[in-house]
Design a protein around this motif. Structure first.
Motif, short mmCIF file in Angstrom:
data_model
loop_
_atom_site.label_atom_id
_atom_site.label_comp_id
_atom_site.label_asym_id
_atom_site.label_seq_id
_atom_site.Cartn_x
_atom_site.Cartn_y
_atom_site.Cartn_z
N SER A 102 69.86 45.78 116.80
CA SER A 102 68.41 45.65 116.70
C SER A 102 68.03 44.24 117.13
CB SER A 102 67.97 45.89 115.25
OG SER A 102 68.40 44.81 114.42
N THR A 103 66.77 43.88 116.90
CA THR A 103 66.33 42.52 117.19
C THR A 103 66.61 41.57 116.03
OG1 THR A 103 64.09 43.11 116.44
CG2 THR A 103 64.53 43.22 118.81
N GLN B 114 66.05 43.15 122.93
CA GLN B 114 67.34 43.02 122.28
C GLN B 114 68.51 43.34 123.20
OE1 GLN B 114 66.68 46.85 119.78
NE2 GLN B 114 68.88 46.81 120.23
N LEU C 214 68.12 38.23 116.71
CA LEU C 214 67.32 37.35 117.56
C LEU C 214 66.26 36.58 116.79
CD1 LEU C 214 66.81 39.75 120.60
CD2 LEU C 214 68.60 38.04 120.25
N ASP D 205 62.64 47.02 118.27
CA ASP D 205 63.94 47.69 118.32
C ASP D 205 63.79 48.85 119.31
OD1 ASP D 205 64.73 45.99 116.31
OD2 ASP D 205 64.82 47.53 114.75
#
Length: 516
Positions: free
Chosen positions: A273-274, A268, A277, A294
């Motif tokens: 956080s991710t 990330q 994505l 994360d």
């Protein structure tokens, strides 16, 4: 301390929190309190018990499930091996406690502070409109509602409540607000559904009413309860699903997708956080089995203490690979994540296949010093929720200016503001990171990219889209890159808003072509 976990149920996943050890108790949190806080507080009152608290279907980590889905909660209890546990419900949660207790075969069912719920129902105390607003004030309204629920007398909202449990700390209020804010409109529906269960003003059938958690503890201690087994592995879900893995630094939250034999770790950008994505994860899950952690200190992963640098983050991500049994892994990282990918490839090159580094920070020393001095102000829970507006406007201005704190015409970005829901989700990611949001961010701006990049030995694609604020670093990367690095612009930054038509599929295709 409460430990998070996911249970896969029909229709999605439910997040639960476990605190304590011993005989099992299923607790149903008030919607005015975070499940994590409820688990910790209840376990403290019930030594010798393992307290499991689900995040209500529809909110927090259980977003996407239907609010108050008793069958889903019962399915979670069965999956965790805690059917037959006594159930303790707090205020409005009592409206669903009877059905959940019946479905789980509870040995006892206790309602704590049902009087508050009945008083709220009598005066129609419900959340305001929580649809995301362009100015972020829906977050302030949510926080005010939650604070009023615990500060004001349930029957007389002009006066403070002078009995009841201790008032929550700003951090606990913040935890409740962030959990609810994942889907504020679902939270409002949940609240109204539970409130309706108290609409007749009577005592709910089958529930033993008590005033305090201490009184509930005496009832629970006398009830039959199975020993709580260890939390089982989370079953994979369909499509994108959430998981956790334990490493020496703590419990790391993962987003996962795909079943390919070869693994790809998606890393990330700070500070959230991710979650932003997901489009990258989805696009690459056709050619790789994707795992997206994360970073500790960010998103839904554990908080960490002490200094954090890119080398430590890289080591922790290698610990994640170890815990997942990944002997070798490809890497895709953006911004901070690009540097973590670089460091992983330098620390353990024999374990790394191919690497995609999107927009690694390559800034001159003076600019980096200015960013370190101004970009990362403290973000601390405030008793009135003022930090929520800080988080919203920081996130908003990141789309308007580079760097965000440089409020002048020359710093304006061409990217454009995202939609309000998009901005809301990004802000919630920042709020989840909370007081540790800056650790990975700071590490990125302190990292000696210029010295480390030329040491790469793994096949690497360095790239950036035209609206990325770090796209100018591609020229520096070309000057520094060894032969194993290919430096090219991409049509888009896939996880950014307002990208040109057709540019996102073309960029995903470029990633795939390099990885395969």
């Amino acid at each position: 301390m409460a430990v998070p976990h996911y249970v896969t149920v029909p229709g999605g996943q439910m997040k639960v929190w476990r605190a304590g050890q011993g005989r099992s108790v299923l607790a149903l949190a008030s919607p005015a309190e975070a499940a994590a806080t409820c688990a910790r507080r209840t376990a403290e009152a019930l030594p010798g018990h393992a307290v499991t608290v689900p995040e209500w279907p529809g909110i927090g980590g259980s977003a996407g499930l239907a609010p108050t889905d008793a069958a889903a909660v019962a399915g979670v209890a069965a999956a965790l091996g805690i059917s037959g546990s006594p159930v303790v419900a707090f205020d409005l949660a009592g409206a669903a406690a009877g059905e959940i207790a019946a479905r789980t075969g509870a040995s006892a069912t206790v309602l704590v502070d049902g009087a508050a719920a009945r008083a709220w129902a009598a005066r129609g105390f419900t959340p305001p409109d929580l649809a995301p607003r362009p100015d972020g004030t829906h977050l302030t309204a949510l926080f005010a509602h939650l604070r009023d629920a615990v500060v004001l007398d349930p029957a007389d909202p002009l006066r403070p409540r002078r009995d009841g449990p201790p008032l929550p700390s700003p951090a606990d209020l913040d935890a409740a607000a962030v959990t609810a804010a994942v889907d504020g409109e679902a939270f409002a529906r949940l609240w109204r559904i539970l409130l309706d269960g108290f609409g007749d003003g009577g005592v709910l059938d089958g529930l033993q009413g008590v005033s305090t958690l201490g009184e509930a503890a005496a009832v629970i201690a006398a009830a039959a309860a199975p020993l709580a087994p260890p939390l089982p592995a989370t079953a994979p879900g369909s499509g994108l699903w959430s998981d956790h893995v334990d490493i020496p630094a703590g419990r790391v939250h993962l987003r996962r997708q795909g079943t390919a034999a070869r693994a790809l770790m998606v890393l990330q950008s700070a500070p959230g956080s991710t979650a932003p994505l997901v489009s990258v994860i989805d696009g690459l899950a056709t050619v790789r089995s994707v795992v997206a952690p994360d970073f500790p200190g960010n998103g839904d992963s554990c908080k960490i203490a002490g200094p954090v640098d890119i080398a430590r983050l890289g080591s922790m991500m290698l610990d994640v690979a170890d815990a997942l049994g990944l002997a070798t892994v490809d890497l895709w990282g953006t911004h901070t994540g690009a540097l973590v990918a670089l460091e992983m490839a330098l620390q353990r090159p024999e374990r790394i296949g191919r690497v995609v580094m999107e927009a690694p920070p390559l800034l001159d020393a003076a600019f980096s010093e200015d960013i370190l001095a101004n970009y990362l102000p403290p973000l601390r829970p405030d008793r009135w929720g003022m930090h929520l507006q800080q988080a919203w406007n920081m996130r908003r201005d990141m789309f308007l200016f580079w760097p965000w704190y440089r409020q002048d015409r020359a710093a304006g970005r061409a990217l454009g503001l995202p939609g309000t829901r998009f901005l809301h989700d990004w802000t919630v990611g920042l709020l989840k990171s909370g007081t540790t949001y800056d650790l990975s961010y700071r590490a990125a701006f302190e990292y000696p990219t210029v010295k480390r990049l030329p040491l790469l030995t793994r096949p690497t694609l360095v790239c950036a889209g035209p609206t990325d604020m770090l796209v100018d670093g591609l020229e520096a990367a070309r000057r520094l890159a060894p032969e194993v690095i290919k430096v090219v612009p991409t049509p888009a930054t896939v996880w950014y808003p307002n990208q040109p038509p057709g540019s996102i599929p073309a960029t995903i295709a470029a990633y795939r072509d390099f990885l395969v």
